[in-house]
Design a protein around this motif. Structure first.
Motif, short mmCIF file in Angstrom:
data_model
loop_
_atom_site.label_atom_id
_atom_site.label_comp_id
_atom_site.label_asym_id
_atom_site.label_seq_id
_atom_site.Cartn_x
_atom_site.Cartn_y
_atom_site.Cartn_z
N VAL A 98 39.18 23.40 38.99
CA VAL A 98 40.57 24.99 39.33
C VAL A 98 40.36 25.54 40.08
N VAL A 99 41.06 25.38 40.97
CA VAL A 99 41.19 26.18 42.26
C VAL A 99 42.06 27.44 41.84
N ILE A 100 40.89 28.31 42.34
CA ILE A 100 41.87 30.33 42.18
C ILE A 100 42.29 31.09 43.33
N VAL A 101 43.27 31.23 43.70
CA VAL A 101 43.41 31.78 45.69
C VAL A 101 43.76 33.57 44.95
N ILE A 134 44.99 28.44 40.59
CA ILE A 134 45.77 29.62 39.51
C ILE A 134 45.76 30.57 41.05
N LEU A 135 47.09 31.16 41.33
CA LEU A 135 47.59 31.85 42.69
C LEU A 135 47.54 33.33 42.00
N SER A 136 46.57 34.37 42.72
CA SER A 136 46.48 35.56 42.53
C SER A 136 46.22 36.71 43.43
N ALA A 137 46.96 36.03 44.96
CA ALA A 137 46.61 36.98 45.86
C ALA A 137 47.27 38.03 46.17
N THR A 151 38.54 37.42 36.79
CA THR A 151 38.70 37.37 34.99
C THR A 151 39.39 36.00 34.80
N ALA A 152 40.41 35.31 35.79
CA ALA A 152 40.31 33.73 35.49
C ALA A 152 38.45 33.59 35.63
N VAL A 153 38.02 33.14 36.64
CA VAL A 153 36.82 32.89 36.83
C VAL A 153 36.15 33.20 35.50
N LYS A 154 35.61 34.57 35.31
CA LYS A 154 35.35 34.10 34.23
C LYS A 154 35.98 34.17 32.79
N ALA A 155 36.78 33.81 33.15
CA ALA A 155 37.84 32.94 31.80
C ALA A 155 37.39 31.27 31.16
N LEU A 156 37.41 31.25 32.45
CA LEU A 156 36.87 29.04 32.37
C LEU A 156 34.91 29.03 33.20
#
Length: 158
Positions: free
Chosen positions: A46-49, A141-144, A57-62
């Motif tokens: 999972v790449v999060i930008v 996940i795009l969260s730029a 929050t995405a890193v924490k949720a995963l």
């Protein structure tokens, strides 16, 4: 391309709490291959930008999901901007509102951080092109973040 859009929407629903977090691992394993060859025992990437509030929050949720996460941001720090005025008025030290991204995600064993600037995203090829190279992902996940809009008032900008 539609499948890539569905994956981004799915992960955002998980992060917003509209889908149970307990089902994340099961659903990711079911949807991760999509016809691409990948080792069956390797967890999906999972790449999060973006390392702002949404990205962290995405890193924490995963953190407990059976995935590898790669957080990409052009800065190696997370800045809590709502408290900038307290630094300006000497109520807080700058170190109290800025923290290293690596130290924030360190408790997660499945998370990595890459300091890079995203140049282009190829949804059909599932690739993120950065100034540090190309990353192939299973989920994106795009969260730029965003830019401040001054609504044409040049005096507010300064």
């Amino acid at each position: 391309m539609l499948a890539a859009v569905h994956q981004v929407i799915f992960l955002m629903l998980v992060l917003m709490g509209l889908i149970s977090k307990g089902r994340v691992s099961l659903l990711l394993e079911k949807r991760s291959n999509n016809g691409r060859t990948r080792a069956s025992d390797a967890p999906p990437l999972v790449v999060i930008v973006g390392a702002g509030f949404a990205g962290l929050t995405a890193v924490k949720a995963l953190r407990r999901a059976r995935v590898r996460t790669l957080l990409i941001d052009r800065h190696n720090y997370h800045l809590f901007t709502p408290l900038l005025y307290q630094v300006a008025t000497a109520l807080l030290n700058p170190s109290e509102i800025a923290q290293s991204v690596r130290s924030i995600i360190r408790p997660g064993k499945n998370a990595e951080f890459r300091l890079a600037l995203v140049k282009r995203i190829e949804l059909d090829q599932r690739q993120v092109d950065t100034d540090a190279g190309t990353v192939t992902y299973d989920y994106l996940i795009l969260s730029a973040g965003s830019n401040t809009n001054y609504f044409g008032n040049r005096y507010l900008r300064h």
